[in-house]
Design a protein around this motif. Sequence first.
Motif, PDB file in Angstrom:
ATOM      1  N   HIS A 194      51.312  34.671  55.793  1.00  0.00           N
ATOM      2  CA  HIS A 194      50.143  35.500  55.503  1.00  0.00           C
ATOM      3  C   HIS A 194      48.854  34.679  55.442  1.00  0.00           C
ATOM      4  O   HIS A 194      48.856  33.521  55.022  1.00  0.00           O
ATOM      5  N   LEU A 195      47.785  35.327  55.817  1.00  0.00           N
ATOM      6  CA  LEU A 195      46.444  34.752  55.681  1.00  0.00           C
ATOM      7  C   LEU A 195      45.954  35.043  54.265  1.00  0.00           C
ATOM      8  O   LEU A 195      46.600  35.789  53.520  1.00  0.00           O
ATOM      9  N   CYS A 196      44.808  34.509  53.894  1.00  0.00           N
ATOM     10  CA  CYS A 196      44.208  34.805  52.589  1.00  0.00           C
ATOM     11  C   CYS A 196      44.003  36.311  52.499  1.00  0.00           C
ATOM     12  O   CYS A 196      43.441  36.928  53.413  1.00  0.00           O
ATOM     13  N   ILE A 197      44.484  36.921  51.419  1.00  0.00           N
ATOM     14  CA  ILE A 197      44.440  38.376  51.250  1.00  0.00           C
ATOM     15  C   ILE A 197      43.018  38.929  51.307  1.00  0.00           C
ATOM     16  O   ILE A 197      42.802  40.043  51.767  1.00  0.00           O
ATOM     17  N   SER A 198      42.030  38.127  50.879  1.00  0.00           N
ATOM     18  CA  SER A 198      40.658  38.652  50.825  1.00  0.00           C
ATOM     19  C   SER A 198      39.792  38.229  52.004  1.00  0.00           C
ATOM     20  O   SER A 198      39.097  39.048  52.593  1.00  0.00           O
ATOM     21  N   SER A 199      39.852  36.951  52.385  1.00  0.00           N
ATOM     22  CA  SER A 199      38.972  36.501  53.474  1.00  0.00           C
ATOM     23  C   SER A 199      39.610  36.686  54.849  1.00  0.00           C
ATOM     24  O   SER A 199      38.907  36.712  55.863  1.00  0.00           O
ATOM     25  N   ALA A 229      47.709  32.318  43.443  1.00  0.00           N
ATOM     26  CA  ALA A 229      48.330  33.633  43.479  1.00  0.00           C
ATOM     27  C   ALA A 229      47.284  34.544  42.834  1.00  0.00           C
ATOM     28  O   ALA A 229      47.158  34.602  41.617  1.00  0.00           O
ATOM     29  N   GLY A 230      46.488  35.198  43.662  1.00  0.00           N
ATOM     30  CA  GLY A 230      45.367  35.994  43.159  1.00  0.00           C
ATOM     31  C   GLY A 230      45.755  37.434  42.888  1.00  0.00           C
ATOM     32  O   GLY A 230      46.394  38.075  43.711  1.00  0.00           O
ATOM     33  N   HIS A 231      45.365  37.927  41.714  1.00  0.00           N
ATOM     34  CA  HIS A 231      45.664  39.315  41.349  1.00  0.00           C
ATOM     35  C   HIS A 231      44.532  40.232  41.819  1.00  0.00           C
ATOM     36  O   HIS A 231      43.358  39.897  41.655  1.00  0.00           O
ATOM     37  N   TYR A 232      44.896  41.391  42.387  1.00  0.00           N
ATOM     38  CA  TYR A 232      43.888  42.384  42.771  1.00  0.00           C
ATOM     39  C   TYR A 232      43.231  42.932  41.511  1.00  0.00           C
ATOM     40  O   TYR A 232      42.019  42.847  41.344  1.00  0.00           O
ATOM     41  N   ARG A 233      44.030  43.522  40.635  1.00  0.00           N
ATOM     42  CA  ARG A 233      43.511  43.906  39.319  1.00  0.00           C
ATOM     43  C   ARG A 233      43.801  42.730  38.406  1.00  0.00           C
ATOM     44  O   ARG A 233      44.957  42.356  38.196  1.00  0.00           O
ATOM     45  N   SER A 234      42.768  42.128  37.866  1.00  0.00           N
ATOM     46  CA  SER A 234      42.916  40.860  37.149  1.00  0.00           C
ATOM     47  C   SER A 234      43.809  40.986  35.920  1.00  0.00           C
ATOM     48  O   SER A 234      43.942  42.062  35.327  1.00  0.00           O
ATOM     49  N   VAL A 235      44.376  39.843  35.536  1.00  0.00           N
ATOM     50  CA  VAL A 235      45.251  39.777  34.364  1.00  0.00           C
ATOM     51  C   VAL A 235      44.464  40.159  33.104  1.00  0.00           C
ATOM     52  O   VAL A 235      44.999  40.783  32.193  1.00  0.00           O
ATOM     53  N   GLY A 236      43.180  39.834  33.102  1.00  0.00           N
ATOM     54  CA  GLY A 236      42.337  40.176  31.944  1.00  0.00           C
ATOM     55  C   GLY A 236      42.106  41.665  31.809  1.00  0.00           C
ATOM     56  O   GLY A 236      42.199  42.224  30.721  1.00  0.00           O
ATOM     57  N   SER A 237      41.837  42.343  32.918  1.00  0.00           N
ATOM     58  CA  SER A 237      41.532  43.780  32.843  1.00  0.00           C
ATOM     59  C   SER A 237      42.774  44.662  32.941  1.00  0.00           C
ATOM     60  O   SER A 237      42.761  45.801  32.481  1.00  0.00           O
ATOM     61  N   ALA A 238      43.846  44.142  33.551  1.00  0.00           N
ATOM     62  CA  ALA A 238      45.077  44.938  33.698  1.00  0.00           C
ATOM     63  C   ALA A 238      46.297  44.046  33.425  1.00  0.00           C
ATOM     64  O   ALA A 238      47.069  43.741  34.340  1.00  0.00           O
ATOM     65  N   PRO A 239      46.474  43.622  32.163  1.00  0.00           N
ATOM     66  CA  PRO A 239      47.592  42.709  31.855  1.00  0.00           C
ATOM     67  C   PRO A 239      48.969  43.303  32.151  1.00  0.00           C
ATOM     68  O   PRO A 239      49.926  42.567  32.380  1.00  0.00           O
ATOM     69  N   HIS A 240      49.052  44.633  32.178  1.00  0.00           N
ATOM     70  CA  HIS A 240      50.334  45.296  32.455  1.00  0.00           C
ATOM     71  C   HIS A 240      50.768  45.114  33.908  1.00  0.00           C
ATOM     72  O   HIS A 240      51.915  45.383  34.257  1.00  0.00           O
ATOM     73  N   LEU A 241      49.838  44.685  34.769  1.00  0.00           N
ATOM     74  CA  LEU A 241      50.167  44.486  36.186  1.00  0.00           C
ATOM     75  C   LEU A 241      50.300  43.008  36.561  1.00  0.00           C
ATOM     76  O   LEU A 241      50.392  42.679  37.745  1.00  0.00           O
ATOM     77  N   LYS A 276      41.621  29.394  46.756  1.00  0.00           N
ATOM     78  CA  LYS A 276      40.985  29.118  45.453  1.00  0.00           C
ATOM     79  C   LYS A 276      39.506  29.493  45.500  1.00  0.00           C
ATOM     80  O   LYS A 276      38.942  29.954  44.525  1.00  0.00           O
ATOM     81  N   GLN A 277      38.893  29.266  46.655  1.00  0.00           N
ATOM     82  CA  GLN A 277      37.472  29.599  46.838  1.00  0.00           C
ATOM     83  C   GLN A 277      37.221  31.069  46.507  1.00  0.00           C
ATOM     84  O   GLN A 277      36.346  31.409  45.714  1.00  0.00           O
ATOM     85  N   ASP A 278      38.027  31.972  47.090  1.00  0.00           N
ATOM     86  CA  ASP A 278      37.844  33.407  46.858  1.00  0.00           C
ATOM     87  C   ASP A 278      38.249  33.800  45.436  1.00  0.00           C
ATOM     88  O   ASP A 278      37.565  34.586  44.789  1.00  0.00           O
ATOM     89  N   ASN A 279      39.362  33.262  44.977  1.00  0.00           N
ATOM     90  CA  ASN A 279      39.890  33.672  43.679  1.00  0.00           C
ATOM     91  C   ASN A 279      39.028  33.192  42.520  1.00  0.00           C
ATOM     92  O   ASN A 279      38.718  33.955  41.606  1.00  0.00           O
ATOM     93  N   ARG A 280      38.623  31.931  42.587  1.00  0.00           N
ATOM     94  CA  ARG A 280      37.917  31.356  41.435  1.00  0.00           C
ATOM     95  C   ARG A 280      36.395  31.404  41.551  1.00  0.00           C
ATOM     96  O   ARG A 280      35.714  31.651  40.569  1.00  0.00           O
ATOM     97  N   PHE A 281      35.882  31.140  42.750  1.00  0.00           N
ATOM     98  CA  PHE A 281      34.427  31.030  42.876  1.00  0.00           C
ATOM     99  C   PHE A 281      33.752  32.318  43.341  1.00  0.00           C
ATOM    100  O   PHE A 281      32.555  32.485  43.198  1.00  0.00           O
ATOM    101  N   ASP A 339      36.681  42.665  49.498  1.00  0.00           N
ATOM    102  CA  ASP A 339      37.467  42.217  50.650  1.00  0.00           C
ATOM    103  C   ASP A 339      38.958  42.189  50.322  1.00  0.00           C
ATOM    104  O   ASP A 339      39.797  42.403  51.203  1.00  0.00           O
ATOM    105  N   TYR A 340      39.305  41.915  49.061  1.00  0.00           N
ATOM    106  CA  TYR A 340      40.710  41.930  48.629  1.00  0.00           C
ATOM    107  C   TYR A 340      41.281  43.327  48.863  1.00  0.00           C
ATOM    108  O   TYR A 340      42.373  43.488  49.403  1.00  0.00           O
ATOM    109  N   ARG A 341      40.517  44.363  48.489  1.00  0.00           N
ATOM    110  CA  ARG A 341      41.001  45.743  48.646  1.00  0.00           C
ATOM    111  C   ARG A 341      41.248  46.079  50.116  1.00  0.00           C
ATOM    112  O   ARG A 341      42.226  46.731  50.468  1.00  0.00           O
ATOM    113  N   ILE A 342      40.349  45.587  50.971  1.00  0.00           N
ATOM    114  CA  ILE A 342      40.503  45.826  52.411  1.00  0.00           C
ATOM    115  C   ILE A 342      41.797  45.167  52.915  1.00  0.00           C
ATOM    116  O   ILE A 342      42.605  45.788  53.603  1.00  0.00           O
TER     117      ILE A 342
END
Length: 199
Positions: free
Chosen positions: A94-99, A112-124, A136-141, A148-151
Amino acid sequence: MSITAKKPRPKKCRVESCRASFVPKASFQTWCSPDCGVVIARAKQEKQRKSFAQRERREIKVRKEKLKKRGDHMREAQQAFNAYIRARDQIAGHLCISSGKPLDWSGNAVDAGHYRSVGSAPHLRFDERNCHAQSKQDNRFLSGNAVDYRIGLTARIGLEAVEALEADQSVRKYTIDDLKAIKAEYRAKTRELKKGHAA
């Protein structure tokens, strides 16, 4: 009538590098010379030392396990889950999920980037549909690069699954036993994945 004592039978020296034939002076003797006796004594001491060290390591591991708090178990379960997600997506190519760009697997540049973040949706946090390999560029910065992640996510799992993730507001409480089970499950899944890929 005199009873004649049985003569001891010859033995082979137990020292691998020697193996000379000798007549033992006592039934328990397994070495042919004092030098070989020293070799056997040292080997026995080394075996006892290793056995003691292993026992000590096991005891330390048990003590450390008892001292762990829920947060420690959560962190370990998350690490195991994230390692599985990265392995899954790397093996799938797989390519980067967002870029949509190729990921650099050579170093430590993939999260391992979460679409709905662990902070806002810990149940997921342990939902495989909600987590994908991401630079890391997309996930952290770029804060996950959500648009783009949703796309990318819609292209990968379909709009219906994405909308189900977005609508999921269920509450999930993880006990320490749950977290231990999650860690064990994802470590096993990662091993199985890598084993299947190597075969």
